[in-house]
Write an enzyme that holds these catalytic residues in place. Structure first.
Site, PDB file in Angstrom:
ATOM      1  N   GLU A 102       1.006  -1.203  -0.027  1.00  0.00           N
ATOM      2  CA  GLU A 102       0.133   0.064  -0.019  1.00  0.00           C
ATOM      3  C   GLU A 102       0.932   1.268  -0.126  1.00  0.00           C
ATOM      4  O   GLU A 102       1.789   1.395   0.840  1.00  0.00           O
ATOM      5  CB  GLU A 102      -0.849  -0.216   1.109  1.00  0.00           C
ATOM      6  CG  GLU A 102      -1.957  -1.345   1.235  1.00  0.00           C
ATOM      7  CD  GLU A 102      -2.752  -1.202   2.354  1.00  0.00           C
ATOM      8  OE1 GLU A 102      -2.438  -0.448   3.309  1.00  0.00           O
ATOM      9  OE2 GLU A 102      -3.814  -2.062   2.304  1.00  0.00           O
TER      10      GLU A 102
ATOM     11  N   HIS B  60      -6.828   2.108   0.992  1.00  0.00           N
ATOM     12  CA  HIS B  60      -7.101   1.977   2.337  1.00  0.00           C
ATOM     13  C   HIS B  60      -7.728   3.146   2.961  1.00  0.00           C
ATOM     14  O   HIS B  60      -6.956   3.463   4.269  1.00  0.00           O
ATOM     15  CB  HIS B  60      -5.695   1.345   2.849  1.00  0.00           C
ATOM     16  CG  HIS B  60      -6.009   0.619   4.138  1.00  0.00           C
ATOM     17  ND1 HIS B  60      -5.158  -0.284   4.677  1.00  0.00           N
ATOM     18  CD2 HIS B  60      -7.046   0.587   5.004  1.00  0.00           C
ATOM     19  CE1 HIS B  60      -5.580  -0.730   5.663  1.00  0.00           C
ATOM     20  NE2 HIS B  60      -6.550  -0.487   6.058  1.00  0.00           N
TER      21      HIS B  60
END
Length: 345
Positions: free
Chosen positions: A276, A295
């Protein structure tokens, strides 16, 4: 209630600055901020004296040497409690904490409404093919409107993997507002408890075979790591939509990309990734029938404020010797009490 001063540190960020005021009103605490690049000369004295660590929940935001691992625990001889900023605790080695007698807390439920609304937003946008139409317009493509003919969500079947706080909030919204048939796979809940949360209990195979939408809402654990691979995607209906706001590593990203490319699935909504943020050339980012976010499902003003309050109140009570509500490793509680008494009487 113990009143001696406790030392708490955090790295880089807190869920919201209200955390500071609430924590200090709850317990006699000295709160210290460290940066990811803090040198050992600065970090070591803080770690050595720390009784509590309010740790970020996202792997990519906290330097790996500040993840709660056996190496960090060795630098924190007085550490009693680790509190995650979120419901997840990817940055915490729970087994190592348990072995060391360190209590691990999370803020389960604090961002459930925000995450559930994010899932619903993905369901609606993908069923109506909004991302595909948006991208075609931006590219200046020539097309017939019927090329983006979508489907209604009303009355369809939703399958939820993991009926915790997020899954329950999602089930209740989808049943109440959209009259959806909601079924859930959760091996830790019986049929009665699942029914009380707004769903029908089913096994994983039947859920995949009959759901129009499948949403992953379970935590990343030893049991759920790799839960979704090529076999599971193949078992879903070709018109089905796969959505995950849980954690990376629960689903196989390459297998998902292949299933979408080969028409085994209609679309996917992804908020979590193995890395991420994902690289710009990630195969899933090249597909128009995939809507993505970095996210951020649980990042709203409402959720961050709520999470900060819950975290501060819970950590403060724990550092006063009271049993908190959200313990990840409850088997440590009695040992925590002994260690707490040794430190503060």
């Amino acid at each position: 209630m113990a009143t001696a001063q406790k030392n708490v540190f955090y790295v880089k960020y807190l869920p919201d600055d209200v955390f500071i005021d609430v924590l200090k009103s709850t317990a006699n605490v000295n709160l210290t901020k460290l940066e990811n690049d803090a040198p050992a000369s600065v970090a070591d004295p803080v770690l050595k004296s720390a009784h509590g660590y309010q740790v970020g929940a996202a792997r990519s935001e906290i330097a790996t040497h500040f993840h709660v691992t056996p190496a960090l625990i060795a630098r924190c001889p007085n550490l009693l409690v680790v509190s995650s900023n979120g419901a997840g605790y990817d940055t915490v080695d729970v087994d190592a904490c348990t072995k060391a007698g360190i209590l691990v807390l999370n803020q389960a439920g604090g961002n459930a409404q925000s995450v559930a609304e994010h899932i619903l937003g993905m369901m609606l946008s993908l069923s109506k093919k909004i991302p595909q139409a948006d991208r075609a317009l931006r590219r200046g493509a020539r097309f017939e409107r019927t090329a983006f003919k979508g489907a209604e969500v009303f009355g369809k079947t939703l399958g939820i993997i993991g009926l915790g706080h997020v899954g329950t909030a999602l089930a209740q919204m989808c049943r109440g507002a959209l009259s959806m048939n909601v079924q859930a796979y959760d091996p830790y809940l019986d049929a009665t408890r699942i029914s009380a949360r707004g769903a029908v209990k089913v096994e994983l195979g039947p859920l995949l075979a009959t759901s129009d939408f499948v949403s992953i809402c379970c935590p990343l654990t030893k049991e759920t790591r790799g839960l979704f691979g090529a076999k599971e995607f193949t078992a879903m209906q070709p018109h089905a939509v796969f959505i995950t706001t849980a954690r990376g590593f629960i689903h196989d990203e390459i297998a998902l990309a292949k299933a979408l490319h080969n028409g085994k699935l209609a679309a996917a909504g992804l908020d979590v990734w193995e890395v991420e943020p994902p690289a710009a050339d990630h195969p899933l980012l090249q597909l128009d029938n995939v809507v993505v976010s970095p996210h951020t499902a649980g990042i709203t003003n409402d959720a961050r404020l709520r999470m900060a309050r819950i975290a501060a109140e819970q950590l403060g009570r724990t550092l006063c010797g009271e049993r908190p509500e959200r313990i990840v490793n409850p088997e440590v509680w009695e040992r925590y009490q002994r260690r707490f008494a040794e430190a503060f009487g």
